[in-house]
Design a protein around this motif. Structure first.
Motif: not given
Length: 385
Positions: A76-89
């Motif tokens: 869950v932590a990895g997926a949420l952090a990855g989602s934020l990373g995609y949004a930031a990009l």
């Protein structure tokens, strides 16, 4: 219950791969939206940055999960952090160097969700081929659908795949929350000791070598294949995505039945049969005189990849102790990510310095050489020893 959990975990793996592959067909358009002028080189490093993070951080996530005796919170932590990373990009208005740094952070998070979802499939049952077949069909389906959808999204807006990736990874986190955690009890070993697990089990090097070969092809086609079909045959991003789908569709659809086959006949025969002809099939795509012939070759490569992939992943599960599954699968994914990096950076460099035919010759030859070197160790290997 096990069947339902297998499907849920496969869905998590699917969403992570789907988000990742959305970017491949239009990678050159994505980097151009960040101001890159040499789009071929920039797209190569944009893709490589993520996989470099995969290599660096896969083991960290695996050891942390094995030590804690939990998988779900890390996924869950990895997926949420990855989602934020995609949004930031998707929203970034910074230099290309800063974009690559964001890409590394996004990759470091995403590999946790991906690798540990596969590890949870390892925890699920003793039918390793069936469980890894489910992982394989999820990987193949995610890439098969991600390529054409990403191509169409790129034509709407170059950064649309990034926004879609953010949404999809958030969905992966929501899916993971509801899955029972079957991880073995944690061992409490420190990170350094956990990572030494891989050195203590040299037999794992065999499936890792074949995992490297398998992902090398995916990386090669993600960049060189995309540019090849664009430049050699004049295809746009949407058509490139559909052509890549010709590889990924059979790669997805055949993984589960081939995984079950490996439970019945063993791991050696499917891996050996696939690897013996894999490099030749890759070379055939580069030598194809017409688009339809090249597209047919992509189907053949997909079938051979599907034959090898679930048996290779199941072999990792056969060899790993219960308390080492997280780090063992992390090592497999790190080896695969190195293969993907080699396919992107090495294949892209050869194509840039020479031509596409030379790149396909090098890629196909490297596949054949690696397979020939690894096959004797595979034949000698007894997973029950």
């Amino acid at each position: 219950m096990v069947t339902r959990e297998r499907g849920a975990l496969a869905s998590v793996v699917f969403t992570v791969l789907f988000a990742q592959v959305l970017l491949y067909p239009g990678a050159a358009d994505v980097v151009a939206s960040f101001g890159a002028t040499d789009t071929e080189t920039a797209s190569r490093w944009f893709l490589a940055a993520e996989f470099g993070a995969f290599v660096a951080f896969a083991g960290v996530w695996g050891v942390a999960s094995d030590r804690a005796g939990r998988r779900v919170p890390f996924i869950v932590a990895g997926a949420l952090a990855g989602s934020l990373g995609y949004a930031a990009l998707a929203l970034a208005d910074v230099s290309f160097g800063a974009v690559l740094a964001l890409r590394v952070a996004q990759g470091a998070a995403t590999i946790g969700a991906f690798s540990l979802a596969m590890t949870m499939l390892m925890d699920l049952s003793d039918d390793h081929g069936k469980d890894m077949g489910a992982a394989g069909i999820a990987i193949g389906s995610g890439t098969a659908l991600g390529a054409p959808v990403g191509g169409q999204l790129t034509e709407l807006d170059p950064r649309a795949p990034l926004a879609a990736g953010a949404v999809v990874l958030a969905v992966a986190a929501a899916l993971a929350v509801r899955i029972p955690d079957r991880a073995p009890d944690g061992h409490g070993d420190p990170l350094r000791r956990g990572l030494r697990t891989l050195a203590d089990r040299p037999a794992l090097g065999v499936p890792y070598a074949f995992g490297f070969i398998d992902r090398f092809t995916a990386g090669f086609f993600a960049l060189v294949g995309t540019l090849y079909f664009r430049n050699a045959f004049g295809l746009d991003a949407g058509a490139v995505g559909l052509t890549l789908g010709l590889f990924f569709a059979p790669f997805a659809l055949l993984q589960y039945p081939f995984g079950r086959l490996s439970d019945r006949v063993g791991r050696t025969a499917p891996i050996a049969a696939g690897s013996a002809t894999y490099g030749l099939a890759v070379l055939g795509v580069g030598l194809a005189p017409h688009l339809r012939v090249a597209q047919g070759g992509m189907v053949v490569v997909g079938v051979l990849g599907a034959l090898m992939a679930p048996a290779t992943m199941a072999l990792v599960t056969d060899l790993a102790a219960d308390s080492e599954r997280g780090v063992a699968m992390a090592g497999f994914n790190a080896a695969g990510s190195l293969g993907f990096l080699a396919g992107i950076v090495g294949g892209g460099w050869v194509a840039e310095q020479h031509d596409y035919l030379t790149a396909f010759l090098v890629a196909g030859g490297a596949e054949l050489a690696l397979a020939l070197l690894a096959l004797p160790a595979l034949v000698r290997l007894d997973p029950d020893a």
